[in-house]
Motif scaffolding. Structure first.
Motif, PDB file in Angstrom:
ATOM      1  N   HIS A  10     -27.334  -6.119 -12.161  1.00 53.19           N
ATOM      2  CA  HIS A  10     -27.331  -4.527 -12.613  1.00 53.19           C
ATOM      3  C   HIS A  10     -26.075  -3.805 -12.181  1.00 53.19           C
ATOM      4  O   HIS A  10     -26.160  -3.536 -11.039  1.00 53.19           O
ATOM      5  CB  HIS A  10     -28.436  -3.656 -12.448  1.00 53.19           C
ATOM      6  CG  HIS A  10     -28.613  -2.522 -13.558  1.00 53.19           C
ATOM      7  ND1 HIS A  10     -27.889  -1.291 -13.468  1.00 53.19           N
ATOM      8  CD2 HIS A  10     -29.479  -2.178 -14.491  1.00 53.19           C
ATOM      9  CE1 HIS A  10     -28.088  -0.457 -14.286  1.00 53.19           C
ATOM     10  NE2 HIS A  10     -29.110  -0.835 -15.012  1.00 53.19           N
ATOM     11  N   ALA A  11     -25.080  -3.662 -12.893  1.00 54.81           N
ATOM     12  CA  ALA A  11     -24.000  -2.982 -12.495  1.00 54.81           C
ATOM     13  C   ALA A  11     -23.829  -1.366 -12.622  1.00 54.81           C
ATOM     14  O   ALA A  11     -22.706  -0.781 -12.819  1.00 54.81           O
ATOM     15  CB  ALA A  11     -22.598  -3.498 -13.469  1.00 54.81           C
ATOM     16  N   GLY A  12     -24.834  -0.788 -12.336  1.00 53.96           N
ATOM     17  CA  GLY A  12     -24.934   0.723 -11.931  1.00 53.96           C
ATOM     18  C   GLY A  12     -25.126   1.507 -12.997  1.00 53.96           C
ATOM     19  O   GLY A  12     -25.279   1.031 -14.331  1.00 53.96           O
ATOM     20  N   ASP A  13     -25.732   2.682 -13.001  1.00 53.69           N
ATOM     21  CA  ASP A  13     -26.266   3.606 -13.864  1.00 53.69           C
ATOM     22  C   ASP A  13     -27.428   3.236 -14.472  1.00 53.69           C
ATOM     23  O   ASP A  13     -27.935   3.345 -15.610  1.00 53.69           O
ATOM     24  CB  ASP A  13     -25.314   4.065 -14.987  1.00 53.69           C
ATOM     25  CG  ASP A  13     -24.336   5.060 -14.466  1.00 53.69           C
ATOM     26  OD1 ASP A  13     -24.401   5.678 -13.462  1.00 53.69           O
ATOM     27  OD2 ASP A  13     -23.329   5.534 -15.243  1.00 53.69           O
ATOM     28  N   GLN A  14     -28.521   2.993 -13.412  1.00 51.51           N
ATOM     29  CA  GLN A  14     -29.705   2.454 -13.691  1.00 51.51           C
ATOM     30  C   GLN A  14     -30.636   3.787 -13.949  1.00 51.51           C
ATOM     31  O   GLN A  14     -31.381   3.490 -14.705  1.00 51.51           O
ATOM     32  CB  GLN A  14     -30.062   1.835 -12.344  1.00 51.51           C
ATOM     33  CG  GLN A  14     -31.584   1.109 -12.428  1.00 51.51           C
ATOM     34  CD  GLN A  14     -31.946   0.479 -11.014  1.00 51.51           C
ATOM     35  OE1 GLN A  14     -31.098  -0.237 -10.583  1.00 51.51           O
ATOM     36  NE2 GLN A  14     -33.228   0.900 -10.614  1.00 51.51           N
ATOM     37  N   VAL A  15     -30.399   4.655 -13.033  1.00 49.83           N
ATOM     38  CA  VAL A  15     -31.096   6.111 -13.346  1.00 49.83           C
ATOM     39  C   VAL A  15     -32.195   6.196 -12.701  1.00 49.83           C
ATOM     40  O   VAL A  15     -32.607   6.626 -11.887  1.00 49.83           O
ATOM     41  CB  VAL A  15     -30.625   6.839 -14.740  1.00 49.83           C
ATOM     42  CG1 VAL A  15     -31.548   8.175 -14.660  1.00 49.83           C
ATOM     43  CG2 VAL A  15     -29.527   6.768 -15.060  1.00 49.83           C
ATOM     44  N   CYS A  16     -33.251   5.118 -13.472  1.00 45.68           N
ATOM     45  CA  CYS A  16     -34.725   5.008 -12.943  1.00 45.68           C
ATOM     46  C   CYS A  16     -34.876   3.999 -12.092  1.00 45.68           C
ATOM     47  O   CYS A  16     -34.747   2.862 -12.527  1.00 45.68           O
ATOM     48  CB  CYS A  16     -35.746   4.998 -14.265  1.00 45.68           C
ATOM     49  SG  CYS A  16     -37.414   4.546 -13.908  1.00 45.68           S
ATOM     50  N   PRO A  17     -35.230   4.246 -10.882  1.00 39.80           N
ATOM     51  CA  PRO A  17     -35.104   3.268  -9.773  1.00 39.80           C
ATOM     52  C   PRO A  17     -36.404   2.208 -10.093  1.00 39.80           C
ATOM     53  O   PRO A  17     -36.193   1.325  -9.494  1.00 39.80           O
ATOM     54  CB  PRO A  17     -35.712   4.193  -8.580  1.00 39.80           C
ATOM     55  CG  PRO A  17     -34.925   5.601  -8.720  1.00 39.80           C
ATOM     56  CD  PRO A  17     -35.300   5.634 -10.446  1.00 39.80           C
TER      57      PRO A  17
END
Length: 164
Positions: free
Chosen positions: A39-46
């Motif tokens: 996942h290359a970021g801006d997942q937002v929801c952990p």
């Protein structure tokens, strides 16, 4: 050894329910049978990561994940013999490839996975594969929602998968 790696970026999910729905869609579709998730970021929801359990999960912090001290800004993952650099990216979409490359200038990698622009990209720069899976949830000018799959074998093949 051949591996299939599911690649996400810029998911921007805001709830566990949205995270679970996205994971179900992907695991029953383009990510069926993958060996790991990047996942290359801006997942937002952990909690998104837990929705892909028990698959190994490798993530980095995006600009929308700033409160996440558990995520590195960048990392290198070894899927022998391949080395994958993973970073989110920053700034305008134009020139993002050059900016993310600067972080890995003196590091030996075969693939550089990044996000941020929401624009899917798979291109070679010499022996290095640059790969942005796009976004499964927010197009932001991209022609479609998308994710990616890396096929790691004797050679690397990167696939951008259109979701709509």
């Amino acid at each position: 050894m051949n591996s299939r790696i599911g690649v996400l970026s810029d998911t921007h999910v805001n709830s566990l329910a949205d995270a679970a729905n996205l994971a179900e869609l992907l695991l029953n579709g383009p990510f069926r049978g993958v060996d790991a998730i990047l996942h290359a970021g801006d997942q937002v929801c952990p909690e998104l990561e837990s929705c892909f359990y028990p698959l190994p999960w490798y993530g980095v912090r995006g600009n929308m994940d700033m409160g996440r001290s558990d995520l590195p800004d960048w990392r290198i993952i070894d899927f022998a013999p391949w080395r994958i650099g993973l970073i989110h990216g920053w700034g305008a979409a134009a020139g993002i490839e050059k900016r993310v490359l600067t972080v890995f200038t003196d590091r030996d990698i075969d693939i550089l996975v990044f996000g941020h622009s929401h624009q899917p990209l798979s291109q070679r720069q010499g022996k290095l594969l640059l790969f942005n899976p796009g976004s499964p949830t927010q197009r932001r000018g991209a022609p479609f929602h998308s994710v990616g799959v890396l096929h790691l074998g004797d050679v690397v093949h990167a696939e951008i998968i259109r979701l709509d």
